[in-house]
Design a protein around this motif. Structure first.
Motif, PDB file in Angstrom:
ATOM      1  N   GLY A  69      49.226  44.098  48.436  1.00  0.00           N
ATOM      2  CA  GLY A  69      50.063  43.733  47.230  1.00  0.00           C
ATOM      3  C   GLY A  69      49.883  42.430  46.677  1.00  0.00           C
ATOM      4  N   LEU A  70      49.607  41.368  47.466  1.00  0.00           N
ATOM      5  CA  LEU A  70      49.269  40.200  46.848  1.00  0.00           C
ATOM      6  C   LEU A  70      48.173  40.015  46.260  1.00  0.00           C
ATOM      7  CD1 LEU A  70      50.565  37.750  49.827  1.00  0.00           C
ATOM      8  CD2 LEU A  70      51.871  37.966  47.613  1.00  0.00           C
ATOM      9  N   LEU A  71      47.018  40.861  46.775  1.00  0.00           N
ATOM     10  CA  LEU A  71      45.708  40.906  46.166  1.00  0.00           C
ATOM     11  C   LEU A  71      46.016  41.563  44.434  1.00  0.00           C
ATOM     12  CD1 LEU A  71      43.340  41.572  49.246  1.00  0.00           C
ATOM     13  CD2 LEU A  71      43.387  39.318  47.766  1.00  0.00           C
ATOM     14  N   CYS A  72      46.778  42.777  44.747  1.00  0.00           N
ATOM     15  CA  CYS A  72      46.899  43.289  43.349  1.00  0.00           C
ATOM     16  C   CYS A  72      47.678  42.518  42.279  1.00  0.00           C
ATOM     17  CB  CYS A  72      47.626  44.553  43.677  1.00  0.00           C
ATOM     18  SG  CYS A  72      46.711  45.748  44.546  1.00  0.00           S
ATOM     19  N   VAL A  73      48.414  41.689  42.787  1.00  0.00           N
ATOM     20  CA  VAL A  73      49.316  40.717  41.969  1.00  0.00           C
ATOM     21  C   VAL A  73      48.385  39.921  41.440  1.00  0.00           C
ATOM     22  CG1 VAL A  73      50.962  39.104  41.821  1.00  0.00           C
ATOM     23  CG2 VAL A  73      51.584  41.269  42.689  1.00  0.00           C
ATOM     24  N   LEU A  74      47.569  39.269  42.618  1.00  0.00           N
ATOM     25  CA  LEU A  74      46.480  38.290  42.018  1.00  0.00           C
ATOM     26  C   LEU A  74      45.595  38.689  41.064  1.00  0.00           C
ATOM     27  CD1 LEU A  74      45.266  35.399  42.423  1.00  0.00           C
ATOM     28  CD2 LEU A  74      44.202  36.236  44.260  1.00  0.00           C
ATOM     29  N   LEU A  75      44.942  39.832  41.475  1.00  0.00           N
ATOM     30  CA  LEU A  75      43.972  40.482  40.407  1.00  0.00           C
ATOM     31  C   LEU A  75      44.674  40.957  38.873  1.00  0.00           C
ATOM     32  CD1 LEU A  75      41.233  41.834  39.882  1.00  0.00           C
ATOM     33  CD2 LEU A  75      42.069  43.751  40.914  1.00  0.00           C
ATOM     34  N   LEU A  76      45.929  41.334  38.956  1.00  0.00           N
ATOM     35  CA  LEU A  76      46.823  41.520  37.682  1.00  0.00           C
ATOM     36  C   LEU A  76      46.809  40.293  37.020  1.00  0.00           C
ATOM     37  CD1 LEU A  76      47.974  43.565  35.826  1.00  0.00           C
ATOM     38  CD2 LEU A  76      50.292  43.060  37.281  1.00  0.00           C
ATOM     39  N   THR A  77      47.315  39.187  37.667  1.00  0.00           N
ATOM     40  CA  THR A  77      47.418  37.792  36.879  1.00  0.00           C
ATOM     41  C   THR A  77      45.878  37.346  36.515  1.00  0.00           C
ATOM     42  OG1 THR A  77      49.311  37.514  38.572  1.00  0.00           O
ATOM     43  CG2 THR A  77      48.186  35.442  37.365  1.00  0.00           C
ATOM     44  N   THR A  78      45.003  37.587  37.370  1.00  0.00           N
ATOM     45  CA  THR A  78      43.644  37.155  37.006  1.00  0.00           C
ATOM     46  C   THR A  78      43.148  37.614  35.423  1.00  0.00           C
ATOM     47  OG1 THR A  78      43.253  36.497  39.190  1.00  0.00           O
ATOM     48  CG2 THR A  78      41.369  36.530  37.654  1.00  0.00           C
ATOM     49  N   ASN A  79      43.521  39.102  35.622  1.00  0.00           N
ATOM     50  CA  ASN A  79      43.028  39.797  34.528  1.00  0.00           C
ATOM     51  C   ASN A  79      44.031  39.438  33.124  1.00  0.00           C
ATOM     52  OD1 ASN A  79      41.234  41.398  35.742  1.00  0.00           O
ATOM     53  ND2 ASN A  79      42.829  42.945  36.405  1.00  0.00           N
ATOM     54  N   ILE A  80      45.495  39.003  33.476  1.00  0.00           N
ATOM     55  CA  ILE A  80      45.957  38.661  32.314  1.00  0.00           C
ATOM     56  C   ILE A  80      45.701  37.452  31.765  1.00  0.00           C
ATOM     57  CG2 ILE A  80      48.357  38.105  31.653  1.00  0.00           C
ATOM     58  CD1 ILE A  80      49.412  40.186  33.801  1.00  0.00           C
ATOM     59  N   VAL A  81      45.220  36.491  32.798  1.00  0.00           N
ATOM     60  CA  VAL A  81      44.758  35.008  32.165  1.00  0.00           C
ATOM     61  C   VAL A  81      43.462  35.242  31.523  1.00  0.00           C
ATOM     62  CG1 VAL A  81      44.057  32.831  33.198  1.00  0.00           C
ATOM     63  CG2 VAL A  81      46.091  33.988  34.147  1.00  0.00           C
ATOM     64  N   LEU A  82      42.420  36.024  32.168  1.00  0.00           N
ATOM     65  CA  LEU A  82      41.335  36.279  31.294  1.00  0.00           C
ATOM     66  C   LEU A  82      41.334  37.011  30.069  1.00  0.00           C
ATOM     67  CD1 LEU A  82      38.999  37.421  34.315  1.00  0.00           C
ATOM     68  CD2 LEU A  82      38.911  35.304  33.080  1.00  0.00           C
ATOM     69  N   TYR A  83      42.174  37.981  29.969  1.00  0.00           N
ATOM     70  CA  TYR A  83      42.628  38.563  28.651  1.00  0.00           C
ATOM     71  C   TYR A  83      43.309  37.368  27.698  1.00  0.00           C
ATOM     72  CZ  TYR A  83      44.372  41.558  24.998  1.00  0.00           C
ATOM     73  OH  TYR A  83      44.670  42.231  23.727  1.00  0.00           O
ATOM     74  N   MET A  84      43.879  36.406  28.223  1.00  0.00           N
ATOM     75  CA  MET A  84      44.557  35.549  27.179  1.00  0.00           C
ATOM     76  C   MET A  84      43.404  34.528  26.764  1.00  0.00           C
ATOM     77  SD  MET A  84      48.065  34.791  29.244  1.00  0.00           S
ATOM     78  CE  MET A  84      48.552  33.442  27.902  1.00  0.00           C
ATOM     79  N   TYR A  85      42.644  34.146  27.742  1.00  0.00           N
ATOM     80  CA  TYR A  85      41.416  33.388  27.510  1.00  0.00           C
ATOM     81  C   TYR A  85      40.328  33.982  26.455  1.00  0.00           C
ATOM     82  CZ  TYR A  85      42.262  29.417  30.646  1.00  0.00           C
ATOM     83  OH  TYR A  85      42.549  28.346  31.400  1.00  0.00           O
ATOM     84  N   TYR A  86      40.357  35.307  26.547  1.00  0.00           N
ATOM     85  CA  TYR A  86      39.325  36.195  25.592  1.00  0.00           C
ATOM     86  C   TYR A  86      40.194  36.310  24.240  1.00  0.00           C
ATOM     87  CZ  TYR A  86      37.116  40.329  23.645  1.00  0.00           C
ATOM     88  OH  TYR A  86      36.630  41.270  22.690  1.00  0.00           O
TER      89      TYR A  86
END
Length: 219
Positions: A69-86
């Protein structure tokens, strides 16, 4: 189970066998009871161990689920951050592209203005040259007129040219001597003048009137 074992021991003591045999059987029974107790203890230990293993497995499973679950949350957060940077990078790229287009347009406008200024400068240079040429021509004409004026003043000062007639800005001398065209022109040039050249109808009428007056005066 222990109470059953002790009941068996009592019944053995009331039997008709001798004491030695009874003691041996009693010891044997007691040893069997300890073995049973040890077996029960081992069973309990095994049960406890199994429960501990099960609990440990459950805890590990829960820990694995939490980690996933933590990995999923971390992956989701990473994707959100990457999308924001994009999105931010795309916005920056769009702004830079718009700025570049604006700069290119400004450069084109400045280039056109520079060409217009060059063309205007060339035209002004040509006009300046024309003005300078006109000025030089006017200076030459001024010197020529000044020279003619001085010659006319000298002619006026001569006694033979006292009877001058004026028309416009020109002076006219009517000679009474009979000379050829070449001699008359040479005489005029020696005095700084020249034979008359009729340039207008008014000048022609003026000369005709002066001729008629002189003819009338001679008659």
């Amino acid at each position: 189970m222990a109470e059953g074992i002790y009941n068996n021991v009592s019944s053995v003591e009331l039997s008709e066998a001798d004491r030695g045999e009874r003691v041996e059987k009693t010891v044997t029974i007691y040893m069997s009871a300890d073995a049973v107790r040890a077996q029960e203890t081992n069973t309990q230990r095994e049960t406890t161990t199994q429960q501990t293993v099960v609990r440990t497995g459950i805890r590990c499973s829960r820990l694995a689920v939490v980690c996933v679950g933590l990995l999923c949350v971390l992956l989701l957060t990473t994707n959100i951050v990457l999308y924001m940077y994009y999105i931010r990078d795309q916005t920056i790229i769009a702004n830079l592209t718009a700025g570049r287009e604006t700069l290119l347009s400004s450069i084109r406008n400045l280039t056109e203005e520079r060409d217009q200024l060059k063309s205007s400068y060339q035209n002004l240079t040509e006009e300046k040259e024309q003005i300078n040429n006109t000025y030089r021509n006017l200076i030459q004409e001024y010197h020529i007129l000044q020279t003619k004026f001085h010659h006319l003043v000298k002619l006026i000062e001569k006694s033979c040219f006292k009877e001058l007639k004026t028309f416009g800005s020109s002076f006219y001398f009517f000679s009474t001597e009979n000379k050829s065209w070449s001699e008359s022109r040479q005489d005029c040039r020696e005095g700084g003048a020249d034979l008359v050249i009729i340039n207008s109808k008014e000048e022609q009428m003026f000369l005709i009137d002066q001729k008629n007056e002189r003819i009338s005066g001679l008659v």
